[in-house]
Write a protein that holds these residues in place. Structure first.
Motif, PDB file in Angstrom:
ATOM      1  N   GLN A 173       0.830  -1.193   0.000  1.00 20.76           N
ATOM      2  CA  GLN A 173       0.000   0.000   0.000  1.00 20.76           C
ATOM      3  C   GLN A 173       0.868   1.248   0.000  1.00 20.76           C
ATOM      4  O   GLN A 173       1.938   1.279   0.623  1.00 20.76           O
ATOM      5  CB  GLN A 173      -0.915   0.023   1.234  1.00 20.76           C
ATOM      6  N   ILE A 174       0.394   2.277  -0.688  1.00 24.13           N
ATOM      7  CA  ILE A 174       1.021   3.592  -0.675  1.00 24.13           C
ATOM      8  C   ILE A 174       0.003   4.582  -0.136  1.00 24.13           C
ATOM      9  O   ILE A 174      -1.123   4.655  -0.633  1.00 24.13           O
ATOM     10  CB  ILE A 174       1.482   4.025  -2.087  1.00 24.13           C
ATOM     11  N   VAL A 175       0.399   5.315   0.902  1.00 21.99           N
ATOM     12  CA  VAL A 175      -0.477   6.317   1.497  1.00 21.99           C
ATOM     13  C   VAL A 175      -0.265   7.640   0.763  1.00 21.99           C
ATOM     14  O   VAL A 175       0.872   8.076   0.569  1.00 21.99           O
ATOM     15  CB  VAL A 175      -0.174   6.507   2.996  1.00 21.99           C
ATOM     16  N   ILE A 176      -1.373   8.268   0.340  1.00 19.21           N
ATOM     17  CA  ILE A 176      -1.269   9.516  -0.407  1.00 19.21           C
ATOM     18  C   ILE A 176      -2.046  10.623   0.295  1.00 19.21           C
ATOM     19  O   ILE A 176      -2.980  10.363   1.059  1.00 19.21           O
ATOM     20  CB  ILE A 176      -1.773   9.347  -1.863  1.00 19.21           C
ATOM     21  N   ASP A 177      -1.650  11.864   0.037  1.00 13.99           N
ATOM     22  CA  ASP A 177      -2.273  13.004   0.720  1.00 13.99           C
ATOM     23  C   ASP A 177      -3.518  13.489  -0.032  1.00 13.99           C
ATOM     24  O   ASP A 177      -3.849  12.993  -1.120  1.00 13.99           O
ATOM     25  CB  ASP A 177      -1.262  14.134   0.930  1.00 13.99           C
ATOM     26  N   THR A 178      -4.210  14.456   0.566  1.00 15.33           N
ATOM     27  CA  THR A 178      -5.481  14.929  -0.004  1.00 15.33           C
ATOM     28  C   THR A 178      -5.294  15.597  -1.360  1.00 15.33           C
ATOM     29  O   THR A 178      -6.170  15.501  -2.225  1.00 15.33           O
ATOM     30  CB  THR A 178      -6.157  15.915   0.956  1.00 15.33           C
ATOM     31  N   GLY A 179      -4.168  16.250  -1.543  1.00 11.74           N
ATOM     32  CA  GLY A 179      -3.906  16.884  -2.840  1.00 11.74           C
ATOM     33  C   GLY A 179      -3.774  15.857  -3.948  1.00 11.74           C
ATOM     34  O   GLY A 179      -4.317  16.034  -5.047  1.00 11.74           O
ATOM     35  N   ALA A 180      -3.090  14.755  -3.645  1.00 15.53           N
ATOM     36  CA  ALA A 180      -2.938  13.687  -4.638  1.00 15.53           C
ATOM     37  C   ALA A 180      -4.276  13.018  -4.920  1.00 15.53           C
ATOM     38  O   ALA A 180      -4.596  12.696  -6.072  1.00 15.53           O
ATOM     39  CB  ALA A 180      -1.926  12.655  -4.138  1.00 15.53           C
ATOM     40  N   ILE A 181      -5.080  12.812  -3.883  1.00 13.24           N
ATOM     41  CA  ILE A 181      -6.404  12.201  -4.058  1.00 13.24           C
ATOM     42  C   ILE A 181      -7.263  13.047  -4.986  1.00 13.24           C
ATOM     43  O   ILE A 181      -7.913  12.539  -5.905  1.00 13.24           O
ATOM     44  CB  ILE A 181      -7.104  12.020  -2.696  1.00 13.24           C
ATOM     45  N   SER A 182      -7.256  14.347  -4.751  1.00 12.65           N
ATOM     46  CA  SER A 182      -8.036  15.256  -5.588  1.00 12.65           C
ATOM     47  C   SER A 182      -7.564  15.216  -7.038  1.00 12.65           C
ATOM     48  O   SER A 182      -8.375  15.208  -7.976  1.00 12.65           O
ATOM     49  CB  SER A 182      -7.944  16.678  -5.042  1.00 12.65           C
ATOM     50  N   ALA A 183      -6.246  15.183  -7.238  1.00 12.34           N
ATOM     51  CA  ALA A 183      -5.686  15.163  -8.592  1.00 12.34           C
ATOM     52  C   ALA A 183      -6.072  13.872  -9.322  1.00 12.34           C
ATOM     53  O   ALA A 183      -6.389  13.889 -10.515  1.00 12.34           O
ATOM     54  CB  ALA A 183      -4.173  15.310  -8.536  1.00 12.34           C
ATOM     55  N   LEU A 184      -6.056  12.750  -8.586  1.00 16.38           N
ATOM     56  CA  LEU A 184      -6.416  11.472  -9.204  1.00 16.38           C
ATOM     57  C   LEU A 184      -7.893  11.429  -9.566  1.00 16.38           C
ATOM     58  O   LEU A 184      -8.274  10.999 -10.656  1.00 16.38           O
ATOM     59  CB  LEU A 184      -6.095  10.314  -8.252  1.00 16.38           C
ATOM     60  N   ASN A 225       3.584   7.762   2.814  1.00 13.15           N
ATOM     61  CA  ASN A 225       4.082   6.575   3.504  1.00 13.15           C
ATOM     62  C   ASN A 225       3.830   5.338   2.642  1.00 13.15           C
ATOM     63  O   ASN A 225       3.108   5.401   1.636  1.00 13.15           O
ATOM     64  CB  ASN A 225       3.386   6.407   4.861  1.00 13.15           C
ATOM     65  N   THR A 226       4.408   4.209   3.042  1.00  8.97           N
ATOM     66  CA  THR A 226       4.146   2.924   2.384  1.00  8.97           C
ATOM     67  C   THR A 226       3.952   1.837   3.439  1.00  8.97           C
ATOM     68  O   THR A 226       4.439   1.969   4.570  1.00  8.97           O
ATOM     69  CB  THR A 226       5.300   2.491   1.457  1.00  8.97           C
ATOM     70  N   ASP A 264      -5.828   6.432   1.692  1.00  7.99           N
ATOM     71  CA  ASP A 264      -5.706   7.708   2.384  1.00  7.99           C
ATOM     72  C   ASP A 264      -5.256   7.461   3.821  1.00  7.99           C
ATOM     73  O   ASP A 264      -4.973   6.322   4.205  1.00  7.99           O
ATOM     74  CB  ASP A 264      -7.030   8.486   2.326  1.00  7.99           C
ATOM     75  N   ASN A 265      -5.198   8.524   4.624  1.00  8.85           N
ATOM     76  CA  ASN A 265      -4.686   8.370   5.995  1.00  8.85           C
ATOM     77  C   ASN A 265      -5.669   7.669   6.930  1.00  8.85           C
ATOM     78  O   ASN A 265      -5.369   7.452   8.103  1.00  8.85           O
ATOM     79  CB  ASN A 265      -4.277   9.726   6.582  1.00  8.85           C
ATOM     80  N   LYS A 266      -6.857   7.301   6.396  1.00  4.82           N
ATOM     81  CA  LYS A 266      -7.831   6.532   7.181  1.00  4.82           C
ATOM     82  C   LYS A 266      -7.950   5.094   6.669  1.00  4.82           C
ATOM     83  O   LYS A 266      -8.904   4.391   6.986  1.00  4.82           O
ATOM     84  CB  LYS A 266      -9.196   7.213   7.140  1.00  4.82           C
ATOM     85  N   ASN A 267      -6.973   4.698   5.857  1.00  9.32           N
ATOM     86  CA  ASN A 267      -6.901   3.336   5.306  1.00  9.32           C
ATOM     87  C   ASN A 267      -8.005   3.019   4.304  1.00  9.32           C
ATOM     88  O   ASN A 267      -8.268   1.848   4.013  1.00  9.32           O
ATOM     89  CB  ASN A 267      -6.913   2.282   6.426  1.00  9.32           C
TER      90      ASN A 267
END
Length: 367
Positions: A277-288, A302-303, A317-320
């Motif tokens: 798993q790769i943890v991504i931030d809110t900016g990356a989530i929005s871009a995807l 994080n990974t 995301d940071n809530k899994n």
């Protein structure tokens, strides 16, 4: 007449045995009659059939345990008997059947996945009804799909099906367990699967099969993401298969989502288990989600797990919560070195340049 559809019908052990320890051949005839009626209407039908272990237990005529090796032995005995019964029953209506035995490895490997897809399509093109089961006689815990509910979802994706019918001993998904709560009500339609809905899914209603409502919910989630409408209904209901494609829709219907058009992305939905798993931030989530972007190192925080370049991993995301899955272009060691960095810094951090995207959008499917 309705537009031609590809319909996958999953029949659980409880449906095929009527809750007994033997196959209910009279009910199997009725199920075959309905499938053949669909074919007369111009539809293609695929059966995902449980029951090999139950058929083997019936043939063995002596007590047998319930360990993995015992079940594999019973499946080896019963699989031939099961396909013989289906072949005989469909022959009453002049319909040919073809058997396909699958394991998780057949779906994980891209080439084997395509071979399975081609075989399935060839059977349909020649007007043959595919009878599909997991290859329980050789499957181990590592390569088993796990149950025929999830297998049927993968088959629906392989066949580019329109509908997946999960027939069980329950009428559908209820607001609580109807076996213990008389006030439980049937949920007629589901548009979104969330944690609250998952909590409503109880365990298996019988010790004859392996799949409970929880696995049916998993299967429904997989299939609907690939553009397949899913219906959970009671397999003993009168004309249940025919009603599932009519206005008398029984059970619980899960509305399909917009499917990825790329066949490779459908394979990502169907296929391999993620290795990390790769943890991504809110900016990356929005871009995807909103811009159709690829994942850059700057959006990684994080990974988890160990993975290599080309492995299938989940983006969370940071809530899994799983946001997407795809094929990584960097190993876990490399991702940990470049996480949070600007793309122009990657070459310096790794001492070599492997490109800017951690996951390219062409190798990723959003969940």
């Amino acid at each position: 007449m309705q537009r031609e559809q590809v319909i996958v019908v999953k029949l659980g052990t409880s449906v095929l045995t009527g809750g007994t320890d033997k196959l209910d051949k009279a009910h199997m005839v009725e199920l075959v009659r309905q499938c053949c009626e669909l074919k007369k209407q111009g539809h293609h039908v695929i059966l995902v059939s449980s029951g090999a272990v139950a058929a083997g237990r019936e043939q063995l005529l002596k007590l047998c345990g319930r360990s993995l090796i015992d079940k594999q032995m019973l499946a080896a005995i019963g699989q031939g008997q099961l396909i013989h019964i289906w072949q005989s029953l469909f022959a009453l209506y002049g319909v040919n059947v073809g058997q396909m035995l699958l394991t998780r490895a057949d779906v994980d490997d891209r080439e084997r996945y395509l071979n399975a897809r081609d075989t399935l399509n060839a059977l349909l093109n020649y007007d043959v009804v595919p009878i599909i089961n997991e290859n329980d006689a050789v499957a181990t815990n590592e390569i088993k799909v796990g149950d025929n509910d999830n297998l049927s979802a993968l088959v629906a994706i392989l066949a580019n099906a329109n509908k997946l019918l999960l027939l069980t001993d329950q009428e559908g998904l209820f607001t609580s367990d109807p076996r213990t709560n008389a006030d439980a009500t049937l949920i007629g339609e589901v548009t979104h699967i969330n944690d609250e809905l998952r909590q409503l899914a109880g365990g298996s209603g019988t010790n004859l099969g392996t799949g409970g409502m929880a696995t049916k919910l998993q299967a429904a989630d997989i299939a609907r993401r690939a553009g397949v409408e899913v219906i959970i209904a009671k397999g003993a209901g009168k004309n249940v298969i025919l009603k599932c494609i009519s206005d008398e829709l029984p059970g619980t219907r899960f509305l399909k989502l917009t499917a990825p058009k790329d066949g490779r992305k459908k394979w990502l939905l169907a296929g391999p288990k993620s290795t990390g798993q790769i943890v991504i931030d809110t900016g990356a989530i929005s871009a995807l989600q909103n811009k159709g972007a690829s994942l850059l190192a700057k959006g990684v925080t994080n990974t988890f797990g160990r993975f290599e370049r080309g492995d299938l991993i989940d983006l969370i995301d940071n809530k899994n919560q799983v946001i997407a899955r795809g094929l990584t272009r960097f190993s876990s060691t490399e991702v940990n070195k470049i996480k949070g960095a600007h793309s122009s810094q990657i070459g310096q951090l790794l001492d070599y340049d492997s490109g800017a995207e951690v996951l390219h959008r062409d190798d990723m499917v959003l969940l």
